[in-house]
Scaffold this motif. Sequence first.
Motif, mmCIF file in Angstrom:
data_model
loop_
_atom_site.group_PDB
_atom_site.id
_atom_site.type_symbol
_atom_site.label_atom_id
_atom_site.label_comp_id
_atom_site.label_asym_id
_atom_site.label_seq_id
_atom_site.Cartn_x
_atom_site.Cartn_y
_atom_site.Cartn_z
ATOM 1 N N ALA A 117 -54.927 -27.032 -4.132
ATOM 2 C CA ALA A 117 -53.502 -26.747 -4.380
ATOM 3 C C ALA A 117 -53.140 -25.419 -3.749
ATOM 4 N N ARG A 118 -52.484 -25.493 -2.594
ATOM 5 C CA ARG A 118 -52.108 -24.275 -1.870
ATOM 6 C C ARG A 118 -50.608 -24.235 -1.615
ATOM 7 N N ALA A 119 -50.115 -23.036 -1.282
ATOM 8 C CA ALA A 119 -48.691 -22.863 -1.004
ATOM 9 C C ALA A 119 -48.402 -23.222 0.445
ATOM 10 N N GLY A 120 -47.428 -24.100 0.645
ATOM 11 C CA GLY A 120 -46.970 -24.433 1.993
ATOM 12 C C GLY A 120 -45.684 -23.701 2.312
ATOM 13 N N GLN A 121 -44.775 -24.394 3.033
ATOM 14 C CA GLN A 121 -43.542 -23.736 3.504
ATOM 15 C C GLN A 121 -42.645 -23.302 2.337
ATOM 16 N N ARG A 122 -41.967 -22.176 2.565
ATOM 17 C CA ARG A 122 -40.968 -21.706 1.592
ATOM 18 C C ARG A 122 -39.768 -22.636 1.646
ATOM 19 N N LEU A 123 -39.182 -22.928 0.493
ATOM 20 C CA LEU A 123 -38.092 -23.913 0.447
ATOM 21 C C LEU A 123 -36.782 -23.329 -0.063
ATOM 22 N N THR A 124 -36.694 -22.003 -0.173
ATOM 23 C CA THR A 124 -35.397 -21.445 -0.578
ATOM 24 C C THR A 124 -34.367 -21.824 0.482
ATOM 25 N N PRO A 125 -33.269 -22.471 0.077
ATOM 26 C CA PRO A 125 -32.297 -22.931 1.078
ATOM 27 C C PRO A 125 -31.441 -21.778 1.606
ATOM 28 N N LYS A 126 -30.762 -22.022 2.741
ATOM 29 C CA LYS A 126 -29.858 -20.989 3.297
ATOM 30 C C LYS A 126 -28.761 -20.660 2.292
ATOM 31 N N SER A 127 -28.310 -21.684 1.566
ATOM 32 C CA SER A 127 -27.331 -21.408 0.508
ATOM 33 C C SER A 127 -27.564 -22.373 -0.639
ATOM 34 N N TRP A 128 -27.203 -21.942 -1.840
ATOM 35 C CA TRP A 128 -27.283 -22.806 -3.016
ATOM 36 C C TRP A 128 -25.937 -23.512 -3.204
ATOM 37 N N PRO A 129 -25.869 -24.543 -4.027
ATOM 38 C CA PRO A 129 -24.591 -25.249 -4.225
ATOM 39 C C PRO A 129 -23.455 -24.275 -4.580
ATOM 40 N N ASN A 130 -22.259 -24.568 -4.075
ATOM 41 C CA ASN A 130 -21.060 -23.753 -4.307
ATOM 42 C C ASN A 130 -21.279 -22.296 -3.903
#
Length: 308
Positions: A39-52
């Motif tokens: 179990a390892r960390a892959g790509q970061r998934l924080t989006p460019k923007s959150w809803p609204n």
Amino acid sequence: MKMTITLLAAASLSAQQSPPAQPGIHWTEEQLQQAVAPARAGQRLTPKSWPNDSRVAVCLSFDVDNESYLLARGETSPTTLSAADFGAQTGLPRILALLDRHQVPASFFIPAVSAILHPEMIPAIMKSGRHEIGVHGWIHESLPPLSRADEDRLLNRAIDYLTNAAGKKPVGYRAPAWAFSQHTVSLLRRAGFLYDSSLQAMDEPYELVSNGEQTGIVELAIDWTLTETPYLGRGGTMPSPELLYQLYKEEFEGAYEQHTMFVLTLHPHVTGHRAPMRHLDQLITYMKSKPGVWFATCEQIARYVKPQ
Ligand SMILES: [Zn+2]
């Protein structure tokens, strides 16, 4: 006599403090890589923007353990069990009322046995239509010592029970005691989970990688400081929730500045007491006072960030 007691105390101290075995000092580079691979960390998934155009995603999560973890160990002391029963009798109703008053959603991770002993809980959680129910083991079993077959059987039993009780198949998983075994990731993949929330490698969403393969499973990480049991639970070390909630507030402020995510994990049998409830109320009020805070279930966050 005094000498004997001192020596006994010293002997028990040295027994407690004897250093753990250190097999890792002999491992080859390949063995070290294998040790960390499941179990390892892959790509970061924080989006460019959150809803609204929100600045931060906030998930309030609750591990509804109640008596399950005690029963897994064979604990039958009525006194001990009653302190855990507090979570169902008093803690959860208080938490649901607080979330209703603030009109915010939350994710509830429930061991199936906890729901069997308190069949009123799942309908109460589902009533507002805002909350999510996720898997938290069959009886809060410790996974690392189990065989793959036993872990698989208990996982499927838990999924089936919660699916029936909630009328919807859970898409989120949180390991009992947050402890994966070597088999957990492959069992979660086979069961088709959208996300996991048991690991701690980043304080923003990331993709779970297992043995070098991208799994497509979103990891919504938690943290030992962003929970209350080590501090306020049985044997906890903190006299007042005040310092703990100061830490939560500052973690939230950091996530807000970084435009990432804040996941808090609380337990109804601990947080449901009067003093922590006041602090939780104040924290939610504070977070709501800031512009651009997206309160969401873990499921909503995972669907939003899931890699295509
Ligand atoms: Zn738990």
